[in-house]
Design an enzyme around this catalytic site. Structure first.
Site, mmCIF file in Angstrom:
data_model
loop_
_atom_site.group_PDB
_atom_site.id
_atom_site.type_symbol
_atom_site.label_atom_id
_atom_site.label_comp_id
_atom_site.label_asym_id
_atom_site.label_seq_id
_atom_site.Cartn_x
_atom_site.Cartn_y
_atom_site.Cartn_z
ATOM 1 N N GLY A 30 34.772 38.351 39.673
ATOM 2 C CA GLY A 30 35.035 37.664 38.415
ATOM 3 C C GLY A 30 36.355 38.113 37.821
ATOM 4 O O GLY A 30 36.535 39.297 37.539
ATOM 5 N N GLY A 79 38.387 42.308 34.992
ATOM 6 C CA GLY A 79 37.704 41.721 36.135
ATOM 7 C C GLY A 79 36.609 42.656 36.596
ATOM 8 O O GLY A 79 36.512 43.796 36.152
ATOM 9 N N LYS A 80 35.792 42.176 37.482
ATOM 10 C CA LYS A 80 34.710 42.984 38.041
ATOM 11 C C LYS A 80 34.243 42.272 39.297
ATOM 12 O O LYS A 80 34.421 41.078 39.463
ATOM 13 C CB LYS A 80 33.556 43.074 37.038
ATOM 14 N N SER A 81 33.636 43.042 40.177
ATOM 15 C CA SER A 81 33.064 42.433 41.376
ATOM 16 C C SER A 81 31.712 43.055 41.665
ATOM 17 O O SER A 81 31.449 44.200 41.289
ATOM 18 C CB SER A 81 34.004 42.607 42.573
ATOM 19 N N ASP A 115 32.503 51.569 41.676
ATOM 20 C CA ASP A 115 31.540 51.498 40.581
ATOM 21 C C ASP A 115 30.186 51.890 41.168
ATOM 22 O O ASP A 115 30.123 52.458 42.268
ATOM 23 C CB ASP A 115 31.538 50.092 39.966
#
Length: 139
Positions: A30, A79-81, A115
């Site tokens: 994202g 952002g992040k995944s 993460d």
């Protein structure tokens, strides 16, 4: 329901659904905002009960990274995944290399890091496929 109607969708700039049949990769990246610079945020690997829950997580977390980075006055966006942890046996090295190819396909719009459920060694595997990764072990 499409992503655009999802309650956690907040005009995200980009949502990438990435799969790799060979490694079992099912990931969502994202990119919430690149207004201040490339979107930056960690990659989480979790045993999500459904892809809908993985999508909810990436939408919510990527938006949160935008706000966090703005509040910290950093020259990066949010952002992040998330990676849906494959069931059974799988090669972490190959899975994260495939994830790196997905990150690379965004051409620098997203920078990943570790993460929950992801280690610095996993990020080294990502580095085999893209330079858009931070949080690597020193050395």
């Amino acid at each position: 329901m499409s992503v655009f109607e999802h309650p956690s969708y907040d005009n995200h700039e980009k949502i990438l659904f990435a799969t790799d049949k060979v490694t079992g990769l099912q990931a969502i990246i994202g990119v919430h905002s690149t207004v201040s610079g490339p979107a930056c945020g960690g990659c989480r690997m979790w045993s999500y009960p459904s892809s809908a829950e993985a999508l909810e997580d990436v939408l919510r977390l990527s938006q949160g990274m935008s706000y966090k980075n703005i509040m910290a006055d950093l020259p990066i966006g949010g952002g992040k995944s998330v990676i849906m942890k494959p069931a059974g046996e799988f090669s972490r090295q190959e899975l994260f290399e495939a994830f790196g190819r997905a990150v690379e396909s965004l051409g620098g719009q997203y920078i990943t890091a570790e993460d929950v459920g992801v280690s610095p060694d996993d990020m080294m595997a990502v580095r085999q496929s893209t330079k858009h990764v931070v949080g690597l072990p020193a050395g």
